[in-house]
Design a protein around this motif. Sequence first.
Motif, short mmCIF file in Angstrom:
data_model
loop_
_atom_site.label_atom_id
_atom_site.label_comp_id
_atom_site.label_asym_id
_atom_site.label_seq_id
_atom_site.Cartn_x
_atom_site.Cartn_y
_atom_site.Cartn_z
N GLY A 85 0.80 -1.22 0.00
CA GLY A 85 0.00 0.00 0.00
C GLY A 85 0.84 1.27 0.00
O GLY A 85 0.48 2.26 -0.64
N PHE A 118 0.33 3.73 -3.06
CA PHE A 118 -0.13 5.10 -2.81
C PHE A 118 0.73 6.10 -3.56
O PHE A 118 0.22 7.02 -4.22
CB PHE A 118 -0.10 5.38 -1.30
CG PHE A 118 -0.53 6.77 -0.94
CD1 PHE A 118 -1.86 7.08 -0.73
CD2 PHE A 118 0.41 7.79 -0.79
CE1 PHE A 118 -2.27 8.38 -0.41
CE2 PHE A 118 0.03 9.09 -0.46
CZ PHE A 118 -1.32 9.38 -0.28
N ILE A 139 -7.07 3.54 -1.98
CA ILE A 139 -6.15 4.27 -2.86
C ILE A 139 -6.76 4.27 -4.26
O ILE A 139 -7.22 3.24 -4.74
CB ILE A 139 -4.77 3.60 -2.87
CG1 ILE A 139 -4.15 3.60 -1.46
CG2 ILE A 139 -3.84 4.28 -3.87
CD1 ILE A 139 -2.94 2.70 -1.33
N GLU A 140 -6.78 5.42 -4.91
CA GLU A 140 -7.45 5.45 -6.20
C GLU A 140 -6.80 6.43 -7.17
O GLU A 140 -6.05 7.32 -6.78
CB GLU A 140 -8.92 5.81 -6.02
CG GLU A 140 -9.17 7.15 -5.35
CD GLU A 140 -10.65 7.40 -5.12
OE1 GLU A 140 -11.04 8.59 -5.07
OE2 GLU A 140 -11.42 6.43 -4.99
#
Length: 289
Positions: A151, A155, A197-198
Amino acid sequence: MYEQTFSRTNPGCIVFLLDRSDSMKLPWQSSGGSMAQGASRAVNKVLLDLCVKSAKEVGGTARHYFDVGVFGYGARPVAGGEGVESAFGGALAGRPIVPIPDVFTNPLAVVSSNGSGPTSVDVVSAPRIPVWVEPVFGYRTPMCQAIATAGEHVFDWAAQHPGSFPPIIINITDGMVTDSPYDGADLTEWARRLTSIETADGPALLFNIFLSPEAAPEVHFPATDRGLPEPGPELFGISSPLPPSMLANARGSRVEVADGARGFVFNAGPAALVTFLEIGTRVADIRDR
C-alpha cells in the motif's frame, strides 16, 4: 470507472504479493513441484506476457506501458516484522515497483524451456524462458504487513499517475494470516486502506488466490462466501469485485461468473492459478504504440 487504456502517458501498475511461508514447500497437487515453484513460475509467466505486450514488434524492446512489483512475505523473520521484501533479485534487487522496460532487460536468468539450464539473456526468443522470481519458502504468513507494505508503494504510484487505470494487487497464498492485527489494524482494515487508494479511473483492486496442496473442490470468482471453509470467507471479504472488463475476460475464457463476482479463487490448482492471473491482469487495451 475501470475504462482507462494503458499507454506510456498513463501506464498500468500490477503488484504481486507472494506467500513464502514454510508450507509453500509442500507438493502442489499433480504439478510435480512445490506450491512455491508453481507460484513463482506463474508470476514469471505473467511478467513475460507483460514484456511481450509492451514490445512494439516481435524481438523489440519493451516500452513503458506497465510498472510492476513482486513482494515476497514470510520467508524469514526480520527486525520489526516477519519479512516482507521485494522478490526481485539480481540488478532489480530491493526495487519495489519497476518499469517494465527494466524488467525486460534484467531477468535473473533465462533458462531453456526443456529445463536443461541457463542459456543467454534474450527474454523473448523461444525456447528460452526468463526468470525474475525464484521459489522461496521458510517462515510464517504476515499478510497484513505485506498488504501494508504494498500500500505504501501503491499510494505513491497512484499519486504520480492520477490518470491511469487503478493499481491491481494480486495476493497468492496457501495459509491463514499470522499477523492480524498488525500495527493496530486487522487484515480487513489493511485491505480497506489499500483499496481506498485510487486514481481518477477508480479504486485500487485487490485480488486473492488461495492455493491448495491437495486436489479439492475449486471455487472460482464467487459472488458470495457461502459454504467456504476458513480462510475462505476472510479472503473473499477483502477481495474486490471484478470490473466489467474482467467479467468479460472471464466469460471469454469460458469461466462462469455471476454479476458481482469477486477476484478470488479458493483451493486453486495449477490451471486455475494461470487462468486467474490471465484474467486479473488483462484489463485494458494498449494504445499509442
